[in-house]
Design an enzyme around this catalytic site. Structure first.
Site, PDB file in Angstrom:
ATOM      1  N   ARG A   1       0.837  -1.194   0.000  1.00 62.64           N
ATOM      2  CA  ARG A   1       0.000   0.000   0.000  1.00 62.64           C
ATOM      3  C   ARG A   1       0.875   1.249   0.000  1.00 62.64           C
ATOM      4  O   ARG A   1       2.055   1.204   0.354  1.00 62.64           O
ATOM      5  CB  ARG A   1      -0.909   0.018   1.234  1.00 62.64           C
ATOM      6  CG  ARG A   1      -1.818  -1.202   1.355  1.00 62.64           C
ATOM      7  CD  ARG A   1      -2.609  -1.140   2.649  1.00 62.64           C
ATOM      8  NE  ARG A   1      -3.510  -2.277   2.792  1.00 62.64           N
ATOM      9  CZ  ARG A   1      -3.201  -3.416   3.407  1.00 62.64           C
ATOM     10  NH1 ARG A   1      -1.993  -3.568   3.939  1.00 62.64           N
ATOM     11  NH2 ARG A   1      -4.079  -4.395   3.499  1.00 62.64           N
TER      12      ARG A   1
ATOM     13  N   LYS B   1      -2.079  -1.677   7.823  1.00 57.39           N
ATOM     14  CA  LYS B   1      -3.452  -1.186   7.904  1.00 57.39           C
ATOM     15  C   LYS B   1      -4.311  -2.095   8.767  1.00 57.39           C
ATOM     16  O   LYS B   1      -5.238  -1.632   9.443  1.00 57.39           O
ATOM     17  CB  LYS B   1      -4.044  -1.089   6.490  1.00 57.39           C
ATOM     18  CG  LYS B   1      -5.487  -0.620   6.443  1.00 57.39           C
ATOM     19  CD  LYS B   1      -5.992  -0.608   5.021  1.00 57.39           C
ATOM     20  CE  LYS B   1      -7.464  -0.190   4.968  1.00 57.39           C
ATOM     21  NZ  LYS B   1      -7.985  -0.198   3.581  1.00 57.39           N
TER      22      LYS B   1
ATOM     23  N   HIS C   1      -3.481   3.668  -5.865  1.00 53.59           N
ATOM     24  CA  HIS C   1      -3.907   2.405  -5.248  1.00 53.59           C
ATOM     25  C   HIS C   1      -4.205   1.335  -6.297  1.00 53.59           C
ATOM     26  O   HIS C   1      -4.207   0.139  -5.993  1.00 53.59           O
ATOM     27  CB  HIS C   1      -5.136   2.624  -4.372  1.00 53.59           C
ATOM     28  CG  HIS C   1      -5.420   1.494  -3.433  1.00 53.59           C
ATOM     29  ND1 HIS C   1      -4.598   1.173  -2.377  1.00 53.59           N
ATOM     30  CD2 HIS C   1      -6.434   0.580  -3.405  1.00 53.59           C
ATOM     31  CE1 HIS C   1      -5.088   0.129  -1.726  1.00 53.59           C
ATOM     32  NE2 HIS C   1      -6.200  -0.251  -2.328  1.00 53.59           N
TER      33      HIS C   1
ATOM     34  N   ARG D   1      -1.723  -1.440  -6.631  1.00 52.86           N
ATOM     35  CA  ARG D   1      -1.853  -2.612  -5.753  1.00 52.86           C
ATOM     36  C   ARG D   1      -2.723  -3.673  -6.412  1.00 52.86           C
ATOM     37  O   ARG D   1      -2.434  -4.868  -6.309  1.00 52.86           O
ATOM     38  CB  ARG D   1      -2.442  -2.173  -4.401  1.00 52.86           C
ATOM     39  CG  ARG D   1      -2.638  -3.293  -3.391  1.00 52.86           C
ATOM     40  CD  ARG D   1      -2.833  -2.703  -2.001  1.00 52.86           C
ATOM     41  NE  ARG D   1      -3.409  -3.630  -1.032  1.00 52.86           N
ATOM     42  CZ  ARG D   1      -2.736  -4.569  -0.388  1.00 52.86           C
ATOM     43  NH1 ARG D   1      -1.443  -4.730  -0.626  1.00 52.86           N
ATOM     44  NH2 ARG D   1      -3.344  -5.350   0.483  1.00 52.86           N
TER      45      ARG D   1
ATOM     46  N   HIS E   1      -3.458  -9.412   2.614  1.00 51.86           N
ATOM     47  CA  HIS E   1      -4.910  -9.521   2.774  1.00 51.86           C
ATOM     48  C   HIS E   1      -5.220 -10.605   3.796  1.00 51.86           C
ATOM     49  O   HIS E   1      -4.660 -11.698   3.745  1.00 51.86           O
ATOM     50  CB  HIS E   1      -5.580  -9.854   1.438  1.00 51.86           C
ATOM     51  CG  HIS E   1      -5.499  -8.745   0.445  1.00 51.86           C
ATOM     52  ND1 HIS E   1      -4.699  -8.799  -0.673  1.00 51.86           N
ATOM     53  CD2 HIS E   1      -6.110  -7.534   0.414  1.00 51.86           C
ATOM     54  CE1 HIS E   1      -4.826  -7.670  -1.370  1.00 51.86           C
ATOM     55  NE2 HIS E   1      -5.669  -6.893  -0.722  1.00 51.86           N
TER      56      HIS E   1
ATOM     57  N   TYR F   1      -8.955  -7.683  -5.230  1.00 46.39           N
ATOM     58  CA  TYR F   1      -7.730  -7.127  -5.821  1.00 46.39           C
ATOM     59  C   TYR F   1      -7.170  -8.000  -6.947  1.00 46.39           C
ATOM     60  O   TYR F   1      -6.226  -7.586  -7.613  1.00 46.39           O
ATOM     61  CB  TYR F   1      -6.658  -6.949  -4.736  1.00 46.39           C
ATOM     62  CG  TYR F   1      -6.904  -5.746  -3.865  1.00 46.39           C
ATOM     63  CD1 TYR F   1      -6.234  -4.547  -4.089  1.00 46.39           C
ATOM     64  CD2 TYR F   1      -7.827  -5.786  -2.828  1.00 46.39           C
ATOM     65  CE1 TYR F   1      -6.470  -3.433  -3.297  1.00 46.39           C
ATOM     66  CE2 TYR F   1      -8.075  -4.678  -2.035  1.00 46.39           C
ATOM     67  CZ  TYR F   1      -7.392  -3.513  -2.272  1.00 46.39           C
ATOM     68  OH  TYR F   1      -7.624  -2.407  -1.498  1.00 46.39           O
TER      69      TYR F   1
END
Length: 327
Positions: free
Chosen positions: A199, A224, A279, A282, A305, A314
């Site tokens: 990220r 995150k 983003h 990613r 993730h 994603y």
């Protein structure tokens, strides 16, 4: 028991029941005073009494400010939340007292904001509003209901699936090359993003003391998700880092979020690349890594993730690639 008296041209009602604080309020007519007293006595008897005196005097703007001072700084998303709360403090909604704050007030704010921002932004702002009110109820003893609970949120926007194409990547990196006042950090930053699927915040928080080129790993002490993670580095990623001016301590990319955002946006415009967010890199990196790591557990370990469902958002495989695998 309720008592009434005239004072300074108004009717004052006084309700005093054992086990509850004495409540006093003035009205223009005796009928209004009696009606208020009956409602209050009924609420006390039924056990649903709430002392709204503080809520009637306290403006929502003041609650926002206290939350901004005491609670927001403790969050990892403090900067972004601060900007959102400061904007909401300037809105009409902030001028209401907490007792007068209704679902209709919140809905009016929602509808006005939807004219200028996306549904995703509104959803985040309503969540912040709800958190502030709930905190005031739980921690500061504000006796009100949360009007946000009755406000309909906009439909969640469809997740982005924009991927960076090969020709766009070449044009983008060309425009990011350091010339004149252009940042020398952008090419390695974007390249590393495409190699690791990290990220933006993770890339900008990278520190040299957490990178081991010998083992091809980079430690992220806090992500995150609130956990640490070790990111495996490809040979290309190692080469990119090896070319940078290394030190034993300090940030790998000494560049701010805003500078990085502006450099990326300007480069996209010069390269003629439309509708590309940082983003999205990613998403692109995750889709590319999936071809090398078909095991979803290994892929999630690289991307960070925590659920397969989030990983799925994603990973955007090309239909033609899947067709070739089918034979």
């Amino acid at each position: 028991m309720a008592s009434f008296r005239q004072r300074a041209g108004k009717w004052q009602a006084r309700v005093s029941i054992k086990g509850f604080p004495t409540e006093t309020r003035s009205f223009n007519t005796k009928a209004d005073a009696q009606h208020w007293a009956r409602e209050l006595e009924s609420a006390m008897t039924r056990g649903v009494y709430k002392n709204l005196a503080d809520a009637e005097e306290l403006l929502f703007r003041d609650v926002m400010q206290r939350y901004l001072t005491e609670v927001t700084p403790t969050k990892r998303s403090a900067k972004r939340e601060t900007e959102g709360i400061q904007f909401m403090q300037r809105s009409k909604m902030a001028s209401y007292s907490m007792a007068k704050l209704t679902p209709a007030t919140i809905a009016e704010y929602r509808d006005q904001r939807l004219k200028t921002v996306s549904a995703g932004t509104i959803i985040r702002e309503i969540c912040i509003l709800s958190s502030m009110i709930n905190h005031a109820r739980r921690e500061w003893g504000l006796a009100i209901d949360n009007p946000c609970a009755l406000v309909r949120k906009p439909a969640s926007p469809i997740g982005r699936n924009r991927l960076l194409k090969a020709d766009e990547e070449a044009r983008l990196l060309e425009e990011l090359k350091p010339r004149k006042r252009r940042s020398p950090w952008m090419v390695p930053l974007v390249t590393l993003a495409l190699e690791t699927a990290m990220r933006r915040g993770e890339l900008l928080s990278l520190r040299w003391e957490h990178i081991d080129l010998a083992t091809q790993t980079a430690l992220l002490p806090l992500t995150k998700n609130g956990t640490s993670r070790v990111v495996p580095l490809s040979r290309k990623a190692v080469a990119v880092l090896a070319e940078l001016s290394r030190s034993d301590y300090g940030p790998v990319f000494p560049i701010s979020h805003m500078t990085m955002h502006n450099c990326f946006t300007d480069a996209c415009k010069r390269a003629g690349i439309k509708n590309l967010h940082f983003h999205d890199l990613r998403h692109t990196a995750t889709s590319r890594l999936a071809e090398k790591l078909p095991n979803v557990i290994e892929l999630a370990a690289v991307t960070g993730h925590q659920t397969i469902q989030m990983l799925k958002r994603y990973y955007h495989p090309k239909a033609e690639t899947l067709a070739q695998k089918l034979g």
